[in-house]
Each structure stands twice: as structure tokens, then as C-alpha cells.
Design a protein around this motif. Structure first.
Motif, PDB file in Angstrom:
ATOM      1  N   UNK A 181      -2.242  -1.029  -9.363  1.00 22.92           N
ATOM      2  CA  UNK A 181      -3.346   0.089  -9.540  1.00 22.92           C
ATOM      3  C   UNK A 181      -3.285   1.055  -8.738  1.00 22.92           C
ATOM      4  N   UNK A 182      -3.735   2.430  -9.239  1.00 24.98           N
ATOM      5  CA  UNK A 182      -3.729   3.493  -8.449  1.00 24.98           C
ATOM      6  C   UNK A 182      -5.007   4.393  -8.760  1.00 24.98           C
ATOM      7  N   UNK A 183      -5.678   4.832  -7.643  1.00 24.43           N
ATOM      8  CA  UNK A 183      -6.675   5.752  -7.728  1.00 24.43           C
ATOM      9  C   UNK A 183      -6.495   6.932  -7.140  1.00 24.43           C
ATOM     10  N   UNK A 184      -7.547   8.105  -7.482  1.00 20.77           N
ATOM     11  CA  UNK A 184      -7.224   9.590  -6.902  1.00 20.77           C
ATOM     12  C   UNK A 184      -8.437   9.636  -6.048  1.00 20.77           C
TER      13      UNK A 184
ATOM     14  N   UNK B 270       0.834  -1.235   0.050  1.00 25.42           N
ATOM     15  CA  UNK B 270      -0.053   0.181   0.010  1.00 25.42           C
ATOM     16  C   UNK B 270       0.885   1.323  -0.114  1.00 25.42           C
ATOM     17  N   UNK B 271       0.562   2.081  -1.032  1.00 22.43           N
ATOM     18  CA  UNK B 271       1.197   3.541  -0.899  1.00 22.43           C
ATOM     19  C   UNK B 271       0.017   4.665  -0.949  1.00 22.43           C
TER      20      UNK B 271
ATOM     21  N   UNK C  40      -3.605  10.798   7.434  1.00 24.96           N
ATOM     22  CA  UNK C  40      -4.488  12.140   7.769  1.00 24.96           C
ATOM     23  C   UNK C  40      -5.273  12.384   6.573  1.00 24.96           C
ATOM     24  N   UNK C  41      -4.647  12.330   5.366  1.00 29.84           N
ATOM     25  CA  UNK C  41      -5.324  12.592   4.118  1.00 29.84           C
ATOM     26  C   UNK C  41      -5.083  11.599   2.969  1.00 29.84           C
ATOM     27  N   UNK C  42      -5.843  11.388   1.971  1.00 27.29           N
ATOM     28  CA  UNK C  42      -5.583  10.579   0.919  1.00 27.29           C
ATOM     29  C   UNK C  42      -5.870  11.154  -0.200  1.00 27.29           C
ATOM     30  N   UNK C  43      -4.774  11.600  -1.123  1.00 29.57           N
ATOM     31  CA  UNK C  43      -4.873  12.201  -2.543  1.00 29.57           C
ATOM     32  C   UNK C  43      -4.859  10.898  -3.601  1.00 29.57           C
ATOM     33  N   UNK C  44      -3.995  10.001  -3.467  1.00 26.56           N
ATOM     34  CA  UNK C  44      -3.591   8.986  -4.432  1.00 26.56           C
ATOM     35  C   UNK C  44      -3.427   7.912  -3.488  1.00 26.56           C
ATOM     36  N   UNK C  45      -3.730   6.722  -3.739  1.00 26.26           N
ATOM     37  CA  UNK C  45      -3.759   5.400  -3.104  1.00 26.26           C
ATOM     38  C   UNK C  45      -3.284   4.551  -4.217  1.00 26.26           C
ATOM     39  N   UNK C  46      -2.046   3.961  -4.084  1.00 22.02           N
ATOM     40  CA  UNK C  46      -1.636   2.959  -5.161  1.00 22.02           C
ATOM     41  C   UNK C  46      -1.439   1.527  -4.245  1.00 22.02           C
ATOM     42  N   UNK C  47      -1.813   0.475  -4.853  1.00 24.40           N
ATOM     43  CA  UNK C  47      -1.902  -0.967  -4.095  1.00 24.40           C
ATOM     44  C   UNK C  47      -1.244  -2.027  -5.241  1.00 24.40           C
TER      45      UNK C  47
ATOM     46  N   UNK D  47      -8.760 -13.157 -10.130  1.00 25.64           N
ATOM     47  CA  UNK D  47      -9.158 -11.841 -10.112  1.00 25.64           C
ATOM     48  C   UNK D  47      -9.227 -11.340  -8.710  1.00 25.64           C
ATOM     49  N   UNK D  48      -8.622 -10.261  -8.355  1.00 26.46           N
ATOM     50  CA  UNK D  48      -8.552  -9.440  -7.156  1.00 26.46           C
ATOM     51  C   UNK D  48      -9.318  -8.099  -7.492  1.00 26.46           C
ATOM     52  N   UNK D  49     -10.276  -8.050  -6.631  1.00 27.92           N
ATOM     53  CA  UNK D  49     -10.896  -6.710  -6.579  1.00 27.92           C
ATOM     54  C   UNK D  49     -10.802  -5.870  -5.155  1.00 27.92           C
ATOM     55  N   UNK D  50     -10.786  -4.537  -5.021  1.00 31.39           N
ATOM     56  CA  UNK D  50     -10.408  -3.851  -3.898  1.00 31.39           C
ATOM     57  C   UNK D  50     -11.537  -2.662  -3.989  1.00 31.39           C
ATOM     58  N   UNK D  51     -12.443  -2.464  -2.973  1.00 25.33           N
ATOM     59  CA  UNK D  51     -13.408  -1.375  -3.190  1.00 25.33           C
ATOM     60  C   UNK D  51     -12.831  -0.731  -1.809  1.00 25.33           C
ATOM     61  N   UNK D  52     -12.710   0.600  -2.184  1.00 24.64           N
ATOM     62  CA  UNK D  52     -12.065   1.739  -1.299  1.00 24.64           C
ATOM     63  C   UNK D  52     -13.375   2.719  -0.994  1.00 24.64           C
TER      64      UNK D  52
END
Length: 156
Positions: free
Chosen positions: A152-155, A78-79, A109-116, A129-134
Motif C-alpha cells: 500500500x502507498x500513501x502521500x 518500507x520505501x 529528512x522528508x516524506x512525500x510518499x511512503x510505500x509499505x 488483516x494488518x493495519x498501519x497508522x502513520x
């Protein structure tokens, strides 16, 4: 007409038999942000037989939880905002065909980008197949992972 129905019947039987040995390989992870404790908590659902095959240990043995912990630590990174985060394993539970794995990271404290990076079971089952719901501050994001696409990465 009779030949046509016979051919349709045979095709239907062939299609049904072709799916009989197909096994579905998947994991589902839910990540929930707790703003009060600044913690991102993860709950992962795995198939008991699949994780047991991957770590090569019987789920009914005393060492199963320790091996699951080691496996998840080696296959889930996790990043947050570009910084690697330490995951703390908080437990696991075998419930029939399902293994629930719980882990978390604190000081978020705050998440702007999350990379897994999620390579859980990808080495053992090529079609995994692995799914991650945030869930983060009212926003929902979904990531999927498969062999060749382990990161994968989300913002937000």
C-alpha cells in the motif's frame, strides 16, 4: 405465533454458534515520525499465539525474539520517496496475549510518499488483516493490508 418464535429462536442459536469458532486475525502498527532525530519509529502489536504459530516457536523460549526479528524483517518492507529503507529491530516484548515489536528507520529528512509491504501473518492466516497508522508532521494516514493486497502507498 409459537412456531414463529421457535423458528426465530433456532435462527438466533444457529447464528450465535456460527461465530463461536471464528477467530479474528489482525495486527496493528503505529508509525511515528520524530523530526528531531529524523527517525520513523514503528510499534507493532501481534497476537502471541498467532505469531508463535507462524514462526513455530514457543514465546517463552530464549530464541523467540530473534525469530520474531527475522520474521518481521522478511515480512515488512518500507520505501520512502521511492527508496528502500533499512529497518532496525530495536526489541520485542511478550505481554500475555500480545507481542509488541519495535523497529525503526533513520535518516528520514522528508516524506512525500511512503510505500509499505506488510505480509505479516498473511501466509499463515488467510483472513489476516494488518493495519498501519502513520503520524507525520501533524498528518495521519492509515493503510490496510490483506492477502492479495500486501503493498500500500500513501502521500503526504
Amino acid at each position: 405465533m409459537k412456531n414463529f418464535l421457535h423458528i426465530i429462536g433456532l435462527l438466533t442459536l444457529f447464528i450465535m454458534l456460527s461465530f463461536s469458532d471464528a477467530d479474528f486475525y489482525s495486527s496493528m502498527t503505529k508509525a511515528d515520525y520524530n523530526e528531531g532525530s529524523k527517525t520513523l519509529k514503528f510499534t507493532t502489536k501481534l497476537n502471541t499465539k498467532h505469531i508463535s504459530d507462524a514462526i513455530k516457536i514457543n514465546p517463552n523460549t530464549a530464541g523467540f525474539e530473534a525469530e520474531v526479528k527475522k520474521y518481521v524483517n522478511n515480512n515488512f518492507d518500507l520505501y520512502i520517496n521511492g527508496s528502500a529503507k533499512t529497518l532496525t529491530f530495536t526489541g520485542s516484548q511478550v505481554s500475555g496475549e500480545t507481542v509488541w515489536v519495535y523497529f525503526e528507520t533513520s535518516g528520514v529528512a522528508e516524506i512525500t510518499t511512503l510505500r509499505i509491504r506488510n505480509s505479516i501473518l498473511l501466509g499463515t492466516f488467510p483472513r489476516q488483516l494488518n493495519l498501519v497508522n502513520i503520524a507525520y508532521k501533524g498528518k495521519q494516514r492509515t493503510m490496510n493490508f490483506q492477502r492479495g493486497k500486501e503493498t500500500n502507498e500513501v502521500t503526504f
